[in-house]
Motif scaffolding. Structure first.
Motif, PDB file in Angstrom:
ATOM      1  N   GLY A  54       3.510   8.116  -6.617  1.00 39.11           N
ATOM      2  CA  GLY A  54       2.230   8.631  -6.148  1.00 39.11           C
ATOM      3  C   GLY A  54       1.028   8.062  -6.867  1.00 39.11           C
ATOM      4  O   GLY A  54      -0.107   8.438  -6.591  1.00 39.11           O
ATOM      5  N   ASN A  55       1.256   7.121  -7.771  1.00 36.83           N
ATOM      6  CA  ASN A  55       0.172   6.573  -8.588  1.00 36.83           C
ATOM      7  C   ASN A  55      -0.734   5.635  -7.795  1.00 36.83           C
ATOM      8  O   ASN A  55      -1.948   5.632  -7.977  1.00 36.83           O
ATOM      9  CB  ASN A  55       0.767   5.822  -9.782  1.00 36.83           C
ATOM     10  N   ARG A  56      -0.126   4.828  -6.923  1.00 28.76           N
ATOM     11  CA  ARG A  56      -0.904   3.823  -6.208  1.00 28.76           C
ATOM     12  C   ARG A  56      -0.779   3.965  -4.699  1.00 28.76           C
ATOM     13  O   ARG A  56       0.271   4.333  -4.189  1.00 28.76           O
ATOM     14  CB  ARG A  56      -0.430   2.403  -6.603  1.00 28.76           C
ATOM     15  N   ARG A  57      -1.863   3.634  -3.997  1.00 28.57           N
ATOM     16  CA  ARG A  57      -1.806   3.495  -2.549  1.00 28.57           C
ATOM     17  C   ARG A  57      -1.374   2.068  -2.262  1.00 28.57           C
ATOM     18  O   ARG A  57      -1.894   1.125  -2.841  1.00 28.57           O
ATOM     19  CB  ARG A  57      -3.181   3.758  -1.936  1.00 28.57           C
ATOM     20  N   VAL A  58      -0.422   1.927  -1.361  1.00 27.74           N
ATOM     21  CA  VAL A  58       0.148   0.606  -1.097  1.00 27.74           C
ATOM     22  C   VAL A  58       0.125   0.310   0.398  1.00 27.74           C
ATOM     23  O   VAL A  58       0.260   1.217   1.223  1.00 27.74           O
ATOM     24  CB  VAL A  58       1.612   0.528  -1.589  1.00 27.74           C
ATOM     25  N   SER A  59      -0.088  -0.942   0.738  1.00 34.35           N
ATOM     26  CA  SER A  59      -0.016  -1.340   2.142  1.00 34.35           C
ATOM     27  C   SER A  59       0.639  -2.711   2.233  1.00 34.35           C
ATOM     28  O   SER A  59       0.776  -3.417   1.237  1.00 34.35           O
ATOM     29  CB  SER A  59      -1.410  -1.376   2.783  1.00 34.35           C
ATOM     30  N   TRP A  60       1.051  -3.073   3.437  1.00 30.76           N
ATOM     31  CA  TRP A  60       1.668  -4.376   3.667  1.00 30.76           C
ATOM     32  C   TRP A  60       0.611  -5.454   3.782  1.00 30.76           C
ATOM     33  O   TRP A  60      -0.422  -5.266   4.432  1.00 30.76           O
ATOM     34  CB  TRP A  60       2.489  -4.365   4.960  1.00 30.76           C
ATOM     35  N   GLU A  61       0.881  -6.565   3.175  1.00 34.01           N
ATOM     36  CA  GLU A  61       0.104  -7.777   3.403  1.00 34.01           C
ATOM     37  C   GLU A  61       1.090  -8.824   3.884  1.00 34.01           C
ATOM     38  O   GLU A  61       2.281  -8.752   3.576  1.00 34.01           O
ATOM     39  CB  GLU A  61      -0.560  -8.263   2.112  1.00 34.01           C
ATOM     40  N   THR A  62       0.605  -9.789   4.633  1.00 32.35           N
ATOM     41  CA  THR A  62       1.500 -10.847   5.098  1.00 32.35           C
ATOM     42  C   THR A  62       0.941 -12.207   4.743  1.00 32.35           C
ATOM     43  O   THR A  62      -0.260 -12.382   4.570  1.00 32.35           O
ATOM     44  CB  THR A  62       1.711 -10.780   6.626  1.00 32.35           C
ATOM     45  N   GLY A  63       1.840 -13.146   4.616  1.00 33.51           N
ATOM     46  CA  GLY A  63       1.452 -14.515   4.355  1.00 33.51           C
ATOM     47  C   GLY A  63       2.323 -15.429   5.187  1.00 33.51           C
ATOM     48  O   GLY A  63       3.246 -14.977   5.876  1.00 33.51           O
ATOM     49  N   ALA A  72       6.229 -10.719   4.348  1.00 34.46           N
ATOM     50  CA  ALA A  72       5.411  -9.533   4.056  1.00 34.46           C
ATOM     51  C   ALA A  72       5.693  -9.064   2.638  1.00 34.46           C
ATOM     52  O   ALA A  72       6.801  -9.216   2.124  1.00 34.46           O
ATOM     53  CB  ALA A  72       5.743  -8.426   5.048  1.00 34.46           C
ATOM     54  N   TYR A  73       4.674  -8.496   2.004  1.00 32.12           N
ATOM     55  CA  TYR A  73       4.831  -7.969   0.658  1.00 32.12           C
ATOM     56  C   TYR A  73       3.898  -6.785   0.482  1.00 32.12           C
ATOM     57  O   TYR A  73       2.911  -6.635   1.221  1.00 32.12           O
ATOM     58  CB  TYR A  73       4.572  -9.055  -0.385  1.00 32.12           C
TER      59      TYR A  73
END
Ligand SMILES: [Zn+2]
Length: 77
Positions: A54-63, A72-73
């Protein structure tokens, strides 16, 4: 998943299907653990807005690889 995917959407879906990621860019969750009893962050499941602890908000990025395939990462923001 090193061979890549044809679209960014496919790459993200594959990441979700794989259960997310153990580590993501900007992951500093375990740096702030002062209490040994506290469980380490297990990463991100690829679906929730936040990582396991719950410490960080995370989303997908793509390259894109040189061959044009997508990957995706996870990235904290
Ligand atoms: Zn975390």
């Amino acid at each position: 998943m090193s061979e890549g995917y044809n679209t960014a959407e496919e790459a993200i879906q594959a990441g979700i299907d794989a259960g997310g990621v153990d580590e993501f860019e900007g992951m500093n969750c375990n740096d702030s653990l002062f209490d040994d009893d506290q469980a380490e962050c297990a990463g991100w499941d690829g679906v929730d807005r936040r990582c396991d602890c719950g410490n960080r908000r995370v989303s997908w990025e793509t390259g894109q690889y040189d061959n044009g395939k997508f990957y995706a990462y996870g990235v904290a923001y």
